[in-house]
Design an enzyme around this catalytic site. Sequence first.
Site, PDB file in Angstrom:
ATOM      1  N   THR A  17      -0.135  -6.859  12.438  1.00 50.60           N
ATOM      2  CA  THR A  17       1.040  -6.293  10.798  1.00 50.60           C
ATOM      3  C   THR A  17       1.907  -5.892  11.551  1.00 50.60           C
ATOM      4  O   THR A  17       2.228  -5.532  12.295  1.00 50.60           O
ATOM      5  CB  THR A  17       0.794  -5.672   9.773  1.00 50.60           C
ATOM      6  OG1 THR A  17       1.912  -5.323   9.181  1.00 50.60           O
ATOM      7  CG2 THR A  17       0.615  -3.910  10.499  1.00 50.60           C
ATOM      8  N   ASP A  55      -3.917  -2.801   6.993  1.00 50.01           N
ATOM      9  CA  ASP A  55      -5.000  -1.247   6.270  1.00 50.01           C
ATOM     10  C   ASP A  55      -5.917  -2.130   5.249  1.00 50.01           C
ATOM     11  O   ASP A  55      -6.958  -1.549   5.361  1.00 50.01           O
ATOM     12  CB  ASP A  55      -3.831  -0.138   5.918  1.00 50.01           C
ATOM     13  CG  ASP A  55      -3.086  -0.718   4.665  1.00 50.01           C
ATOM     14  OD1 ASP A  55      -2.660  -2.207   4.895  1.00 50.01           O
ATOM     15  OD2 ASP A  55      -2.436  -0.041   4.408  1.00 50.01           O
ATOM     16  N   ASP A  76       3.016  -0.481   9.902  1.00 49.52           N
ATOM     17  CA  ASP A  76       2.706   1.121   9.384  1.00 49.52           C
ATOM     18  C   ASP A  76       1.254   2.064   9.331  1.00 49.52           C
ATOM     19  O   ASP A  76       1.140   2.791   8.457  1.00 49.52           O
ATOM     20  CB  ASP A  76       2.874   0.789   7.586  1.00 49.52           C
ATOM     21  CG  ASP A  76       2.315  -0.936   7.076  1.00 49.52           C
ATOM     22  OD1 ASP A  76       1.392  -1.403   8.617  1.00 49.52           O
ATOM     23  OD2 ASP A  76       1.893  -0.740   5.997  1.00 49.52           O
ATOM     24  N   ASP A 112       4.235  -4.449  10.019  1.00 50.39           N
ATOM     25  CA  ASP A 112       5.268  -3.541   8.943  1.00 50.39           C
ATOM     26  C   ASP A 112       4.949  -2.499   9.845  1.00 50.39           C
ATOM     27  O   ASP A 112       5.965  -1.420   9.936  1.00 50.39           O
ATOM     28  CB  ASP A 112       4.805  -3.269   7.768  1.00 50.39           C
ATOM     29  CG  ASP A 112       4.460  -4.302   6.734  1.00 50.39           C
ATOM     30  OD1 ASP A 112       5.622  -5.627   6.873  1.00 50.39           O
ATOM     31  OD2 ASP A 112       3.297  -5.147   6.091  1.00 50.39           O
ATOM     32  N   GLY A 160      -2.435 -10.741   5.974  1.00 53.03           N
ATOM     33  CA  GLY A 160       0.030 -11.337   6.472  1.00 53.03           C
ATOM     34  C   GLY A 160      -0.526 -11.483   7.997  1.00 53.03           C
ATOM     35  O   GLY A 160      -0.793 -10.582   9.197  1.00 53.03           O
ATOM     36  N   ARG A 208      -6.309 -13.630   2.120  1.00 52.01           N
ATOM     37  CA  ARG A 208      -6.417 -12.562   1.526  1.00 52.01           C
ATOM     38  C   ARG A 208      -7.318 -12.911   0.296  1.00 52.01           C
ATOM     39  O   ARG A 208      -7.027 -13.671  -0.562  1.00 52.01           O
ATOM     40  CB  ARG A 208      -5.404 -12.314   0.418  1.00 52.01           C
ATOM     41  CG  ARG A 208      -3.920 -12.081   1.839  1.00 52.01           C
ATOM     42  CD  ARG A 208      -2.969 -11.320   0.200  1.00 52.01           C
ATOM     43  NE  ARG A 208      -1.467 -11.495   1.585  1.00 52.01           N
ATOM     44  CZ  ARG A 208      -1.025 -10.437   2.057  1.00 52.01           C
ATOM     45  NH1 ARG A 208      -1.909  -9.455   2.575  1.00 52.01           N
ATOM     46  NH2 ARG A 208      -0.257 -10.928   2.603  1.00 52.01           N
ATOM     47  N   ARG A 262       7.350  -4.510   3.165  1.00 54.43           N
ATOM     48  CA  ARG A 262       6.254  -3.788   2.063  1.00 54.43           C
ATOM     49  C   ARG A 262       7.303  -2.365   1.910  1.00 54.43           C
ATOM     50  O   ARG A 262       8.109  -1.912   1.219  1.00 54.43           O
ATOM     51  CB  ARG A 262       4.859  -4.173   2.304  1.00 54.43           C
ATOM     52  CG  ARG A 262       3.930  -4.114   1.331  1.00 54.43           C
ATOM     53  CD  ARG A 262       2.229  -3.904   1.456  1.00 54.43           C
ATOM     54  NE  ARG A 262       2.380  -5.332   2.392  1.00 54.43           N
ATOM     55  CZ  ARG A 262       1.234  -6.122   1.471  1.00 54.43           C
ATOM     56  NH1 ARG A 262       1.622  -6.476   0.375  1.00 54.43           N
ATOM     57  NH2 ARG A 262       0.836  -7.738   2.932  1.00 54.43           N
TER      58      ARG A 262
HETATM   59  O1  F6P Z   1       2.208  -6.883   5.581  1.00 51.16           O
HETATM   60  C1  F6P Z   1       3.563  -8.287   6.006  1.00 51.16           C
HETATM   61  C2  F6P Z   1       4.536  -8.783   5.363  1.00 51.16           C
HETATM   62  O2  F6P Z   1       5.143  -9.323   5.582  1.00 51.16           O
HETATM   63  C3  F6P Z   1       5.301  -7.846   4.265  1.00 51.16           C
HETATM   64  O3  F6P Z   1       6.161  -7.113   5.267  1.00 51.16           O
HETATM   65  C4  F6P Z   1       5.413  -8.461   3.201  1.00 51.16           C
HETATM   66  O4  F6P Z   1       5.934  -7.432   1.896  1.00 51.16           O
HETATM   67  C5  F6P Z   1       3.439  -9.268   2.608  1.00 51.16           C
HETATM   68  O5  F6P Z   1       2.915  -9.195   3.948  1.00 51.16           O
HETATM   69  C6  F6P Z   1       4.296 -10.511   2.368  1.00 51.16           C
HETATM   70  O6  F6P Z   1       3.268 -10.880   1.924  1.00 51.16           O
HETATM   71  P1  F6P Z   1       3.378 -12.990   1.803  1.00 51.16           P
HETATM   72  O7  F6P Z   1       2.764 -13.037   2.536  1.00 51.16           O
HETATM   73  O8  F6P Z   1       1.702 -13.037   0.611  1.00 51.16           O
HETATM   74  O9  F6P Z   1       4.515 -12.432   0.441  1.00 51.16           O
END
Ligand code: F6P
Length: 323
Positions: free
Chosen positions: A126, A103, A130, A128, A11, A72, A172
């Site tokens: 990120t 991660d 985390d 998050d 992300g 991804r 997340r």
């Molecule tokens: O890890 C970053 C994040 O924005 C999380 O907070 C969220 O759960 C996820 O990515 C969303 O991913 P995507 O953009 O693939 O929907």
Amino acid sequence: MKRIGVFTSGGDSPGMNACLRAVVRSGIAAGLEVFGIYRGYEGMIEGDIVQFEKHHVSNIIQRGGTVLKTARSAKFMTPEGRREAHANLLKHGIEGLVCIGGDGSFRGAMTLHEEFGIKVMGCPGTIDNDLFGTDYTIGFDSAINTVVTAVDKIRDTADSHNRLFFVEVMGRDAGFIALHTGIASGAESVLIPETKTYIPELIQQLEKGWRQNKTSAIIIVAEGDDGGGAYEVAEKVKEKFNKYDTRVSVLGHIQRGGAPSAFDRVSASRMGAAAVKGLLEGRTNEMAGIINRQIVYTPFSKATKHNQEINPQLLELVEILSQ
Ligand code: F6P
């Protein structure tokens, strides 16, 4: 080491561009040739690799997202995909990598090192927050500022209509965004995955507020909370407590966009330069983070496996201040 590659993965987060700029410019300043790898591991497999000069990263420090793009990659999960990625690195003579991501991205980098011996350093990118081994990840500060701006606006309308709002934020399976924005926006309560959510307790608290003439309330719900997302929690509360008109707001991807804060730009610049320095010192499989204002290198294995801990004092603060 003469040539290094840099990529953003997973992300996106505000500040990734500032980090990229720091990797490119500090690498070139140290006499390295620096290659930008587009679309993370996907671009590595497809050979989407371009040599970057200083000017390639001009005018990006203030921009959200990542100019390198991100992805991804399912193919990178296969041995064949990784062989192709490695072949492309060899073709460009790339001996070291800087991975800007979270991660999952670091786990990919570890596999690349394990299988082909390529040296890899990471920068924690990120929203998050985390990752273990850094007080703040790149993008977290910008994201929480975006959330706070949004919640301030929601509070205006909540207050005008005497409403109870459940605001769902990202993260997340971590509650850092929820906890910090809960404090900064003066929320009545914060529901996070790290602590068990008891709906009866939440209702009790809302009832108490109602009796004390609170005309509106804001509950911040982390998307990974065990009580469910904001819609689910709102339904459960409404079944037993319906004094307020209730609404739900899911903030979504606006949390990932926008110009990075000054804090994120500075952290990202420091971490990017530190990752390059680490490669030049012969380090590998480590993340360049900042703890207590100092650059600290943490092995990927620790950064990805150990959970960054929620500060219990912050949780207590939410409770005290919302009374
Ligand atoms: O890890 C970053 C994040 O924005 C999380 O907070 C969220 O759960 C996820 O990515 C969303 O991913 P995507 O953009 O693939 O929907």
